[in-house]
Design an enzyme around this catalytic site. Structure first.
Site, mmCIF file in Angstrom:
data_model
loop_
_atom_site.group_PDB
_atom_site.id
_atom_site.type_symbol
_atom_site.label_atom_id
_atom_site.label_comp_id
_atom_site.label_asym_id
_atom_site.label_seq_id
_atom_site.Cartn_x
_atom_site.Cartn_y
_atom_site.Cartn_z
ATOM 1 N N GLU A 140 -75.904 0.674 -39.782
ATOM 2 C CA GLU A 140 -76.283 -0.738 -39.675
ATOM 3 C C GLU A 140 -77.737 -0.888 -39.255
ATOM 4 O O GLU A 140 -78.496 -1.657 -39.861
ATOM 5 C CB GLU A 140 -75.345 -1.448 -38.697
ATOM 6 C CG GLU A 140 -73.961 -1.645 -39.273
ATOM 7 C CD GLU A 140 -72.936 -2.122 -38.265
ATOM 8 O OE1 GLU A 140 -71.874 -2.595 -38.704
ATOM 9 O OE2 GLU A 140 -73.178 -2.026 -37.037
ATOM 10 N N LYS A 169 -76.372 -7.953 -33.113
ATOM 11 C CA LYS A 169 -76.641 -7.086 -34.261
ATOM 12 C C LYS A 169 -76.383 -7.824 -35.569
ATOM 13 O O LYS A 169 -77.161 -7.705 -36.522
ATOM 14 C CB LYS A 169 -75.766 -5.842 -34.179
ATOM 15 C CG LYS A 169 -75.900 -4.895 -35.366
ATOM 16 C CD LYS A 169 -74.734 -3.927 -35.375
ATOM 17 C CE LYS A 169 -73.427 -4.680 -35.594
ATOM 18 N NZ LYS A 169 -72.238 -3.819 -35.410
ATOM 19 N N CYS A 207 -70.129 -6.419 -26.931
ATOM 20 C CA CYS A 207 -70.129 -7.160 -28.194
ATOM 21 C C CYS A 207 -71.054 -8.370 -28.140
ATOM 22 O O CYS A 207 -71.881 -8.568 -29.031
ATOM 23 C CB CYS A 207 -68.715 -7.602 -28.546
ATOM 24 S SG CYS A 207 -68.633 -8.549 -30.076
ATOM 25 N N TYR A 231 -71.111 3.724 -37.865
ATOM 26 C CA TYR A 231 -71.457 2.361 -38.283
ATOM 27 C C TYR A 231 -72.717 1.852 -37.584
ATOM 28 O O TYR A 231 -73.534 1.144 -38.197
ATOM 29 C CB TYR A 231 -70.276 1.410 -38.072
ATOM 30 C CG TYR A 231 -69.893 1.117 -36.647
ATOM 31 C CD1 TYR A 231 -70.409 0.011 -35.991
ATOM 32 C CD2 TYR A 231 -68.994 1.930 -35.950
ATOM 33 C CE1 TYR A 231 -70.068 -0.276 -34.692
ATOM 34 C CE2 TYR A 231 -68.648 1.649 -34.647
ATOM 35 C CZ TYR A 231 -69.180 0.545 -34.017
ATOM 36 O OH TYR A 231 -68.844 0.267 -32.711
ATOM 37 N N CYS A 245 -72.153 -6.253 -31.307
ATOM 38 C CA CYS A 245 -71.891 -6.790 -32.637
ATOM 39 C C CYS A 245 -72.457 -8.181 -32.879
ATOM 40 O O CYS A 245 -72.897 -8.480 -34.001
ATOM 41 C CB CYS A 245 -70.393 -6.763 -32.927
ATOM 42 S SG CYS A 245 -69.332 -7.220 -31.557
#
Length: 448
Positions: free
Chosen positions: A182, A51, A43, A178, A48
Site C-alpha cells: 500500500e 492510510k 486504525c 499489505y 487504515c
C-alpha cells in the site's frame, strides 16, 4: 458496595477496546478504559483510516492524467504533500474526539495514563494510583516490527510515515505484506522512486497466487522496483543525509528514506502479564480461548494483541462478543471463517474464502472460473492495466468457496460478494443474478 472499583477495566482504547467498553457499559457495567496515547487505536490514529486517505490522494495522480483522454484540458498540476498531510491529521483529530465522545456518552471513564497489571484484579496507573476490577480486558494492539540490523535506527515505520516533512525522492520499503504494498503505491504516485525489498520471493503471502502475480506485474509496469531474497546487512547515513542500504544477494542502494513494513508484534512487553499469571505465546501474543478468555478466568484479550486475525473489523467483533458474553448474558464467539480482506494497493485487490491452492489441498477436485478484462475506463484512458476476477467452486453443486479480485474498486465490490460466499451460495446462484451493465462488478455473474 462492590468489592472492586470497576466491573470492567479495559487497557487500550483502540477499536476492540472501545467497542467492548461501550457495549459493556450499555449492559450496566461500571467501566473504565486506560489509554496512554489517543483514543481510536492504530486504525484511526496511525493506520487504515489515515492510510486510506493517502490512497485517495494518490489516485488523483493517475486520474488527472487520465482526465485528459476524457476531454478535460488541465493546466499544470502540482502536488502539495504538506497540505494533504495536515488535512489528514486534522481528520484524525476529529475522529479521536468522536471516539472519546462515544465513550463519554456511554458513561465510560477515560483514564489518559499507561496501565499495567500488578495483581490478579489490580491495575496500577502511571501516576501511581491503583485500582481494582472484577474483569480486565487487554486490548493494547500491536506495534511495527523493526529488523535489528546495524543502522536500523535510521529507518521509519508506518507510524512515522504520516508525519514526514516532505516526500522522499527515493524510498526503500522493506516487506511484502499489505502495508508495504500500500505504501509503495502511495509514495510512487506522490513522486518517489520506490524500491521494495523482501526476505522471500513472494508478495502478499496468503492471497491467491494469480492476484499476487498480477499486482507484481502491474507494479513493475508502473516503475516500482522489487528486490527479492534480500536480508538487511546494514544502513549507513551518507554525508549528504541520504542512506546507503546494504543487503544480501543485491547491490547496495542509496535512498532518502527507509520504511520498515515487516509485520507487527503484540504490545505485551511491560504490561505485567506475568504478574497476573497470563500466558503468552512465543511472539508475545496473549493466549485466549474462543470467547477471548485467557488462562485467568476474569482476564480477557481482544484484537491484535492476541495475534489471531490482525484486522480492525475483527477486533470490533471480538470486543462486541466479549461484552455480550461477560456482561450481556449472551455467550458469543466470533467466526473466523470467510473473513473478507483487501489490500489498497494500486490497483487494489480483495479476497474472501480459500485461494485456489488452499482449495486444491483441502477439497481435492475443484473448478475455477475467472474473468481477465480491461476496465472500460482504462480503455479510453489508454491504460493497459487489466483486472482479474477469480471464483473457486467445490463439488457437483459448485458451492463458491473463494472469490478473489484485483482491479479498480475491488474492495467496494467484494463486500457484497463476500456475503454470498459466507452464505454458501453456488455458481448457479451467481449466474441466475442479472448483471448491472456496464460495470466491472457484472463480471462476477458472467464468468465462464
Amino acid at each position: 458496595m462492590s468489592e472492586f472499583d470497576y466491573d470492567l477495566f479495559t487497557i487500550g482504547a483502540g477499536s476492540g477496546g472501545v467497542r467492548a467498553s461501550r457495549v459493556a457499559a450499555s449492559h450496566g457495567a461500571k467501566v473504565a478504559v486506560a489509554e496512554e496515547f489517543r483514543v481510536g487505536g492504530t486504525c484511526v490514529i496511525r493506520g487504515c483510516v489515515p492510510k486510506k486517505m493517502l490512497v485517495y490522494g494518490a489516485h488523483f495522480a493517475e486520474d488527472l492524467e487520465d482526465a485528459q483522454q476524457f476531454g478535460w484540458e488541465l493546466g499544470e498540476c502540482q502536488f502539495n504533500w504538506k497540505k494533504l498531510r495536515d488535512n489528514v491529521l486534522a481528520d484524525v483529530d476529529r475522529l479521536n474526539g468522536l471516539y472519546r465522545q462515544t465513550l463519554e456518552n456511554n458513561a465510560v471513564e477515560i483514564i489518559n495514563e499507561r496501565a499495567v497489571l500488578t495483581g490478579p484484579h489490580e491495575i496500577t496507573l502511571s501516576s501511581g494510583r491503583t485500582v481494582t476490577a472484577r474483569h480486565i480486558l487487554i486490548a493494547v494492539g500491536a506495534h511495527p516490527h523493526v529488523p535489528q540490523c546495524p543502522g536500523h535506527e535510521h529507518g521509519i515505520t508506518s507510524n512515522e510515515a504520516f508525519h514526514l516533512d516532505a516526500i522522499p525522492k527515493r524510498m526503500l520499503i522493506a516487506g511484502a505484506g499489505y502495508i508495504a504494498n500500500e505504501f509503495a503505491g502511495i509514495f510512487h504516485q506522490f513522486g518517489s522512486k520506490v524500491t521494495l525489498i523482501n526476505r522471500s520471493d513472494q508478495l502478499l503471502r496468503g492471497y491467491d497466487e494469480s492476484l499476487r502475480d498480477r499486482l507484481l506485474q502491474i507494479s513493475l509496469m508502473k516503475g516500482i522496483e522489487f528486490r527479492f531474497n534480500a536480508d538487511f546487512r546494514g544502513i549507513e547515513k551518507n554525508d549528504d543525509g541520504s542512506l546507503r542500504v546494504s543487503m544480501t544477494n543485491h547491490d547496495d542502494i542509496d535512498v532518502d528514506c527507509v520504511l520498515f513494513a515487516t509485520g507487527r508484534l503484540p504490545n505485551t512487553r511491560g504490561l505485567g502479564l506475568e504478574t497476573a499469571g497470563v500466558e503468552v505465546d512465543a511472539r508475545g501474543a496473549v493466549k485466549v480461548d474462543r470467547f477471548s478468555k485467557t488462562n485467568i478466568d476474569h482476564i480477557y484479550a481482544v484484537g491484535d494483541v492476541t495475534d489471531r486475525v490482525q484486522l480492525t473489523p475483527v477486533a470490533i467483533r471480538e470486543g462486541q462478543a466479549f461484552a455480550d458474553t461477560v456482561f450481556g448474558n449472551k455467550p458469543t464467539s466470533v467466526s473466523y471463517d470467510c473473513i473478507p480482506s483487501a489490500v489498497f494497493s494500486h490497483p487494489p485487490l480483495a479476497s474472501v474464502g480459500m485461494t485456489e491452492g488452499e482449495a486444491r489441498d483441502k477439497l481435492g477436485t475443484i473448478k475455477v472460473y475467472q474473468s481477465d478484462f480491461r476496465p472500460m475506463k482504462n480503455v479510453v484512458a489508454g491504460r493497459n492495466e487489466r483486472g482479474l476476477y477469480k471464483m473457486i467452486c467445490e463439488g457437483e453443486n459448485e458451492r463458491v468457496v473463494g472469490l478473489h479480485m484485483i482491479g479498480p474498486d475491488a474492495a467496494e465490490i467484494m463486500q457484497g460478494a463476500a456475503i454470498a460466499v459466507k452464505a454458501g451460495l453456488t455458481k448457479a446462484d451467481f449466474d441466475a443474478t442479472v448483471a448491472i451493465h456496464p460495470t466491472m462488478a457484472e463480471e462476477l455473474v458472467l464468468m465462464k
